[in-house]
Design an enzyme around this catalytic site. Structure first.
Site, PDB file in Angstrom:
ATOM      1  N   GLY A 194      62.075  73.792  45.520  1.00 10.64           N
ATOM      2  CA  GLY A 194      61.270  73.598  44.305  1.00 10.64           C
ATOM      3  C   GLY A 194      60.685  74.915  43.841  1.00 10.64           C
ATOM      4  O   GLY A 194      61.218  75.990  44.135  1.00 10.64           O
ATOM      5  N   SER A 195      59.579  74.817  43.135  1.00  9.68           N
ATOM      6  CA  SER A 195      59.003  76.021  42.512  1.00  9.68           C
ATOM      7  C   SER A 195      58.191  76.841  43.524  1.00  9.68           C
ATOM      8  O   SER A 195      57.666  76.296  44.491  1.00  9.68           O
ATOM      9  CB  SER A 195      58.090  75.590  41.369  1.00  9.68           C
ATOM     10  N   PRO A 196      58.044  78.145  43.268  1.00 11.85           N
ATOM     11  CA  PRO A 196      57.213  78.978  44.141  1.00 11.85           C
ATOM     12  C   PRO A 196      55.775  78.458  44.219  1.00 11.85           C
ATOM     13  O   PRO A 196      55.157  78.504  45.290  1.00 11.85           O
ATOM     14  CB  PRO A 196      57.263  80.355  43.466  1.00 11.85           C
ATOM     15  N   GLY A 199      55.787  75.638  46.505  1.00  9.07           N
ATOM     16  CA  GLY A 199      56.167  76.199  47.809  1.00  9.07           C
ATOM     17  C   GLY A 199      54.944  76.686  48.575  1.00  9.07           C
ATOM     18  O   GLY A 199      54.841  76.504  49.798  1.00  9.07           O
ATOM     19  N   GLU A 216      63.133  76.871  49.673  1.00  8.14           N
ATOM     20  CA  GLU A 216      64.164  77.283  48.709  1.00  8.14           C
ATOM     21  C   GLU A 216      63.505  77.254  47.344  1.00  8.14           C
ATOM     22  O   GLU A 216      63.336  76.187  46.753  1.00  8.14           O
ATOM     23  CB  GLU A 216      65.354  76.309  48.760  1.00  8.14           C
ATOM     24  N   CYS A 250      68.541  76.901  39.481  1.00 17.26           N
ATOM     25  CA  CYS A 250      67.714  77.943  40.104  1.00 17.26           C
ATOM     26  C   CYS A 250      68.417  79.296  40.076  1.00 17.26           C
ATOM     27  O   CYS A 250      67.761  80.325  40.001  1.00 17.26           O
ATOM     28  CB  CYS A 250      67.358  77.553  41.523  1.00 17.26           C
TER      29      CYS A 250
END
Ligand code: NAD
Length: 470
Positions: A194-196, A199, A216, A250
């Protein structure tokens, strides 16, 4: 023992925890059987349902569903089945002379009870891909897919229930609150895609139990095109890699950095390919998808508005229709430094084209930002390509193409820092879900015993010799 009885997922977690050792002991053949069952479900029983769900959730063209979802998972399963015996076998390693009399090996054992949290852009691939690695490595898993693609998530729940008992693999549907509750449990490993931003939330939660993580993540993946590049083929590949799945990938090129002498020619090539791919009318084209939700549609429409207000040049597209969540393939340049398109991950069908004077400036621009998940270079010059690679850091790089690095199961896939921690795919996915246990076996009298207390001058001398020679 865990004291977390108020958590709605505690009982499920406990069931898997109690079953973990049994699952861990499954032989290679038993694991292959499970992978076969999953393969049958995806390749045969539910294949058409998968494509229907993706059409409903993302307007995904059938061929893209085949290639970027079904093919990727089946490829991952086949690769795991063919290599499992090699991956899970104990690996003998050297033992230093100072440990004469001992031998050493690495034992690959499952981490245990795992949590897999997945995003919406390739819902099946990014949920079942990590699951294949988790099963191959002998783990149990609880899966939390994205709430943004409800048809896909509901179908995945059905598929999981048709193949596994819930004390081995279970899928839980839900929104942020569901993830939040799951993240409170002491999983042995968390695999998050997913998104930072999320994360960081996952990593924080994982730290509570010191659960290991694979993250990831995403970010802005740059594409450099130098003055020597074949512009026609660069445009052909970039227009495919950027606008597939409506740019919601991504590893799609987030923006292009191009030598200023070839910018206009490149843009003209891009327009030609877009006309060809979508028959000059992407809105009516079967080959073009839609934005996943109104929230994401508005996010992208705001980016466009911001760019237009700051007098950017639109070369192609910028057409939007909120009622169908349609945004046309868009090429845009002359963006001001503070344009939001140059700062946030775009994750949609808008391609900023930024020109540069020197390759060194392009490299400095990339290095001024977070380390990307992917970095692409189009060039006929080996010197330039090497210069870009050796002066930047990225999760992956593709030279004279894009996106395809994802599909090679022999390569590790993942980011670096802001774009991810840890790797997945094939052996690297198996490793992510395995504990590499170090085992040393004392076979005969160990030479180290010579140095046991009581310490004497002779032993001191021996210790010094050991430091010097072994
Ligand atoms: P997201 O981070 O918003 O959501 C991912 C998952 O996390 C979903 O299941 C969601 O329900 C859950 N989640 C959301 N907010 C949460 C919170 N506060 N606490 C706990 N869980 C939460 O990401 P997304 O919008 O689904 O996907 C887009 C992002 O994912 C992009 O940044 C993209 O680059 C990245 N991505 C990375 C890869 C990769 O392999 N590296 C693949 C696909 C997407």
């Amino acid at each position: 023992m865990i004291k977390n009885t108020e958590n709605p997922y505690y009982n499920l977690f406990l069931k898997q925890k109690n079953n973990q050792l049994k699952v861990a002991k499954a032989s290679r053949n038993q694991r292959v059987k499970k992978l076969n069952a999953l393969q049958r479900a995806i390749e045969i029983t539910y294949r058409n349902n998968i494509k229907e769900a993706l059409k409903k959730d993302l307007g995904k063209p059938s061929i893209e569903s085949e290639m970027t979802e079904v093919y990727q998972i089946i490829g991952e399963i086949k690769h795991a089945k063919a290599n499992l015996h090699k991956w899970r076998r104990d690996k003998k390693v050297k033992t230093p002379l100072s440990m004469l009399g001992a031998s050493s090996y690495i034992k690959y054992e499952p981490k245990g009870v795992c949590l897999i949290i997945s995003p919406w852009n390739f819902p099946f691939n990014l949920t079942f891909g990590p699951l294949v690695s988790a099963i191959a490595a002998g783990n149990t898993a609880i899966i939390k897919p994205s709430e943004m693609t409800p048809n896909s998530s509901a179908l995945m729940k059905q598929i999981v229930a048709s193949v596994f008992d819930e004390d081995e693999v279970a899928l839980v549907e839900g929104e942020i609150e569901t993830s939040t509750q799951l993240l409170k449990l002491p999983f042995n490993h968390i695999f998050f895609t997913g998104s930072p931003m999320v994360g960081k939330i996952v990593m924080k939660a994982a730290s509570e139990h010191l659960s290991s993580v694979t993250l990831e993540l995403g970010g802005k993946s740059p594409t450099i095109i130098d003055e020597t590049a074949n512009l026609k083929t660069a445009a052909k590949k970039i227009m495919w890699g950027k606008f597939m799945n409506c740019g919601q990938i991504c590893v799609s090129p987030d923006y292009v950095l191009i030598d200023k002498s070839v910018k206009e020619k490149f843009i003209s090539e891009c327009k030609g390919w877009l006309d060809k791919y979508y028959d000059k009318d992407p809105k009516q084209s079967d080959a073009y998808g839609r934005i996943v939700t109104s929230k994401h549609f508005n996010r992208l429409a705001n980016h466009l508005e911001d760019a237009k207000l700051k007098n950017a040049t639109i070369h192609y597209g910028a057409e939007t229709d909120e009622s169908t969540k349609y945004i046309s393939p868009t090429l845009i340049s002359d963006l001001k430094d503070d344009a939001s398109l140059l700062h946030e991950e775009i994750f949609g069908p808008i391609l900023p084209i930024v020109s540069y004077d020197t390759l060194e400036n392009a490299i400095a621009y990339i290095n001024s930002k977070e380390r990307p998940l992917a970095l692409y270079v189009y060039s006929k010059s080996r010197t330039n390509t090497n210069k870009v690679i050796s002066n930047t850091r990225a999760g992956s790089t593709c030279i004279n193409n894009n996106v395809i690095q994802y599909a090679n199961h022999h390569l590790p896939f993942g980011g670096i820092n802001n774009s991810g921690i840890g790797k997945s795919h094939g052996y690297y996915g198996f490793k992510a879900f395995s504990n590499e246990r170090s085992v040393v076996k004392q076979n005969t009298y160990g030479i180290t015993e010579l140095l046991f207390p009581p310490y004497t001058n002779l032993k001191e001398k021996l210790a010094k010799l050991t430091v010097k020679w072994f």
